[in-house]
Design a protein around this motif. Structure first.
Motif, short mmCIF file in Angstrom:
data_model
loop_
_atom_site.label_atom_id
_atom_site.label_comp_id
_atom_site.label_asym_id
_atom_site.label_seq_id
_atom_site.Cartn_x
_atom_site.Cartn_y
_atom_site.Cartn_z
N VAL A 6 0.85 -1.19 0.00
CA VAL A 6 0.00 0.00 0.00
C VAL A 6 0.89 1.24 0.00
O VAL A 6 1.47 1.60 1.03
N PRO A 7 1.03 1.92 -1.13
CA PRO A 7 1.85 3.14 -1.19
C PRO A 7 1.28 4.22 -0.28
O PRO A 7 0.05 4.31 -0.11
N PRO A 8 2.15 5.04 0.32
CA PRO A 8 1.65 6.13 1.17
C PRO A 8 0.89 7.17 0.35
O PRO A 8 1.13 7.33 -0.85
N SER A 9 -0.02 7.85 1.02
CA SER A 9 -0.85 8.84 0.32
C SER A 9 -0.07 10.11 -0.01
O SER A 9 -0.50 10.91 -0.85
N GLN A 10 1.06 10.32 0.67
CA GLN A 10 1.89 11.50 0.43
C GLN A 10 3.30 11.08 0.05
O GLN A 10 3.67 9.92 0.13
N GLY A 11 4.09 12.05 -0.36
CA GLY A 11 5.46 11.79 -0.75
C GLY A 11 5.62 11.64 -2.25
O GLY A 11 4.65 11.47 -2.99
N GLU A 12 6.88 11.72 -2.70
CA GLU A 12 7.20 11.62 -4.12
C GLU A 12 8.18 10.48 -4.37
O GLU A 12 9.01 10.15 -3.50
N LYS A 13 8.11 9.92 -5.56
CA LYS A 13 9.06 8.89 -5.93
C LYS A 13 10.44 9.50 -6.20
O LYS A 13 10.55 10.59 -6.76
N ILE A 14 11.47 8.77 -5.82
CA ILE A 14 12.83 9.11 -6.21
C ILE A 14 12.99 8.80 -7.70
O ILE A 14 12.47 7.81 -8.20
N GLN A 15 13.71 9.65 -8.40
CA GLN A 15 13.97 9.42 -9.82
C GLN A 15 15.45 9.15 -10.05
O GLN A 15 16.32 9.72 -9.37
N VAL A 16 15.74 8.29 -11.01
CA VAL A 16 17.11 8.07 -11.46
C VAL A 16 17.15 8.35 -12.95
O VAL A 16 16.49 7.65 -13.73
N LEU A 17 17.88 9.37 -13.35
CA LEU A 17 17.92 9.79 -14.75
C LEU A 17 18.79 8.86 -15.58
O LEU A 17 19.56 8.05 -15.05
N ALA A 18 18.67 8.99 -16.87
CA ALA A 18 19.42 8.12 -17.80
C ALA A 18 20.92 8.26 -17.62
O ALA A 18 21.67 7.31 -17.87
N ASN A 19 21.39 9.43 -17.18
CA ASN A 19 22.82 9.65 -16.97
C ASN A 19 23.30 9.16 -15.61
O ASN A 19 24.45 9.39 -15.23
N GLY A 20 22.41 8.51 -14.85
CA GLY A 20 22.78 7.98 -13.54
C GLY A 20 22.56 8.93 -12.38
O GLY A 20 22.82 8.56 -11.24
N GLN A 21 22.09 10.14 -12.65
CA GLN A 21 21.87 11.10 -11.58
C GLN A 21 20.61 10.75 -10.78
O GLN A 21 19.56 10.47 -11.34
N TRP A 22 20.75 10.75 -9.46
CA TRP A 22 19.62 10.48 -8.57
C TRP A 22 18.96 11.81 -8.19
O TRP A 22 19.64 12.75 -7.78
N ILE A 23 17.64 11.86 -8.31
CA ILE A 23 16.87 13.04 -7.90
C ILE A 23 16.09 12.68 -6.64
O ILE A 23 15.15 11.89 -6.69
N ILE A 24 16.52 13.24 -5.52
CA ILE A 24 15.88 12.95 -4.22
C ILE A 24 14.98 14.12 -3.85
O ILE A 24 15.48 15.22 -3.57
N PRO A 25 13.67 13.95 -3.83
CA PRO A 25 12.78 15.05 -3.41
C PRO A 25 12.88 15.29 -1.91
O PRO A 25 13.47 14.49 -1.17
N ASN A 26 12.31 16.39 -1.44
CA ASN A 26 12.33 16.69 0.00
C ASN A 26 11.47 15.75 0.83
O ASN A 26 11.69 15.61 2.03
N LEU A 97 15.08 3.05 -3.82
CA LEU A 97 15.83 3.06 -2.56
C LEU A 97 15.10 2.19 -1.55
O LEU A 97 13.89 2.34 -1.35
N VAL A 98 15.84 1.29 -0.88
CA VAL A 98 15.18 0.38 0.06
C VAL A 98 16.09 0.11 1.25
O VAL A 98 17.31 -0.01 1.11
N TYR A 99 15.46 0.06 2.43
CA TYR A 99 16.14 -0.41 3.64
C TYR A 99 15.64 -1.82 3.92
O TYR A 99 14.44 -2.08 3.89
N LYS A 100 16.57 -2.74 4.20
CA LYS A 100 16.20 -4.13 4.44
C LYS A 100 16.71 -4.61 5.79
O LYS A 100 17.90 -4.51 6.09
N GLY A 101 15.80 -5.13 6.62
CA GLY A 101 16.21 -5.79 7.84
C GLY A 101 16.76 -7.17 7.55
O GLY A 101 16.71 -7.65 6.42
N PRO A 102 17.28 -7.87 8.58
CA PRO A 102 17.82 -9.22 8.37
C PRO A 102 16.72 -10.20 7.99
O PRO A 102 15.60 -10.11 8.48
N LEU A 103 17.04 -11.14 7.12
CA LEU A 103 16.05 -12.10 6.63
C LEU A 103 16.49 -13.53 6.91
O LEU A 103 17.69 -13.84 6.91
N THR A 104 15.51 -14.38 7.12
CA THR A 104 15.77 -15.79 7.36
C THR A 104 16.49 -16.40 6.17
O THR A 104 16.09 -16.21 5.02
#
Length: 415
Positions: A6-26, A97-104
């Protein structure tokens, strides 16, 4: 679009441009996998600490909107036994972008681990491991403060690719026969019941790793990049890695010979970056004797594994380090310990690795002020002798705290 996510109702997606540049919104949307075992305790604490640091540092100007995606035991409950649903991969591709906890770890259950799946399917070719001492800890070495390195370890090649053939199998016997009869290999001491593994190092894999390491070193104004290998013995694999690495430095970054005749140097304005190499066994020795000589390391998979674990033991303990797995368009941050099922529910697990993984993520986003805030708060907590149970042997007069209380001590020091 998703069945359980379930995606959050607010916030923006991070973008990665073709040249490899990451665009991180506020207000980025960042995916997280809670994890199994102690992950269900540590990941919420990491998120609470990250959110508190962002609020303290930036007030309402920046905020993370968290998106839970599923893998492991929690996924199996939601997806009718599917430990790694396809929509998890799709969501990670969407949000980058993802944070991952330890997995079995799979024990014959037939499901894919997230690391294996992402490293192969999404080509996470960099294992990034910053190794730096923490204050006030009695470590096995006299001067742990001299250790401050960032290791770029290849994730995609070398002996860890899993290309192996069991001793006595038809595949192993067939490969042995081919090597001996077709290629003239005569160095097998024993050929009966002989297991085989393939060590493969490619030009493309070597160059992209070293390219990323040098670019990072230049961006962060580091002093050197050291290429770690065993090319004196494995000339066509590790030796080739060194050859291709130097080609990147010379052809793409205009490196020239250093005046000492042994190193190379890249000069950009007033910044000089030294490119040097070390044999892996010499590197392990020098990490004990003179670690201050090294800054950024680029190395192959097996060498990197040995080097990272040795260094993390020197600055405290292996379970307190953090890591990331990266490609041009995906970044996954995680603690380096396992699920530690024996400590679940006891409020004794050390959260430092999870916290430092969050700090790595903030630095990747260029939210350095919030990352600094957390690191300084962690340092204040340790300097006040506040530790979890596993760290008490590293201090002369420790005050042992539970997992929750230790995390709250860190939060209380945020400014």
């Amino acid at each position: 679009m998703y069945h359980q996510i379930v995606p959050p109702s607010q916030g923006e997606k991070i973008q990665v441009l073709a040249n490899g540049q990451w665009i991180i919104p506020n207000e980025p949307i960042i995916a997280f996998i809670e994890g199994d075992g102690v992950g269900s305790e540590l990941t919420p604490l990491m998120r609470q600490l990250i959110d508190s640091a962002i609020l303290k540092t930036y007030e309402t100007a920046r905020k993370i909107h968290w998106l839970e995606v599923y893998n492991g035991e929690k996924a199996a409950e939601l997806y009718d036994g599917d430990w790694f649903p396809e929509e998890t991969l799709n969501a990670i591709r969407d949000y980058h972008l993802v944070y991952k906890g330890p997995l079995t770890t799979a024990m014959g259950a037939g499901f894919r681990s997230l690391n294996v799946a992402l490293r192969h399917e999404m080509d996470l070719f960099i294992n990034l491991r910053p190794i730096k001492s923490l204050p006030n800890l009695n470590t096995p070495v006299k001067h742990p403060e001299n250790i401050d390195m960032v290791i770029f370890r290849d994730n995609s090649e070398d002996l860890y690719s899993g290309i192996e053939f069991k001793a006595g199998s038809a595949q192993a016997d067939s490969l042995l026969e081919f090597l001996q009869q077709q290629l003239g290999v005569n160095r097998f001491r024993f050929t009966e019941q002989c297991g085989l593994g393939i060590k493969h190092i490619s030009e493309q894999g070597s160059k992209r790793l070293v390219r990323a390491a040098i670019a990072f070193a230049l961006k962060e104004h580091k002093t050197s990049v050291t290429l770690v290998h065993k090319g004196d013995v494995m000339k066509f694999t590790d030796g080739a890695f060194l050859k291709w690495a130097l080609e990147v430095a010379i052809e793409e970054f205009l490196a020239v010979r250093h005046p000492n005749g042994r190193w190379w140097q890249i000069i950009q304005g007033e910044h000089e970056l030294i490119i040097k190499d070390e044999l892996c066994d010499v590197m392990l020795q020098n990490c004990l004797l003179a670690p201050e000589q090294y800054d950024v390391i680029a190395t192959t998979n097996l060498n990197g594994d040995l080097l990272v674990d040795s260094l993390t033991a020197q600055v405290g303990m292996i379970g307190m380090a953090a890591g990331a797995n990266l490609s041009e368009a995906l970044a996954l941050f995680e603690p380096t310990h396992g699920t530690v099922e024996s400590l679940v529910g006891q409020d004794v697990m050390n959260p430092v690795s999870s916290i430092l993984a969050g700090v790595m993520m903030l630095r990747f986003m260029n939210w350095h002020d919030a990352a600094d805030n957390i690191e300084q708060s962690l340092h204040k907590t340790l300097c006040n002798n506040q530790v979890t149970e596993d760290m008490q042997s590293l201090l002369p007069d420790p005050t042992v705290q539970g997992t929750q209380a230790f995390a709250q001590c860190i939060i209380s020091h945020l400014i």
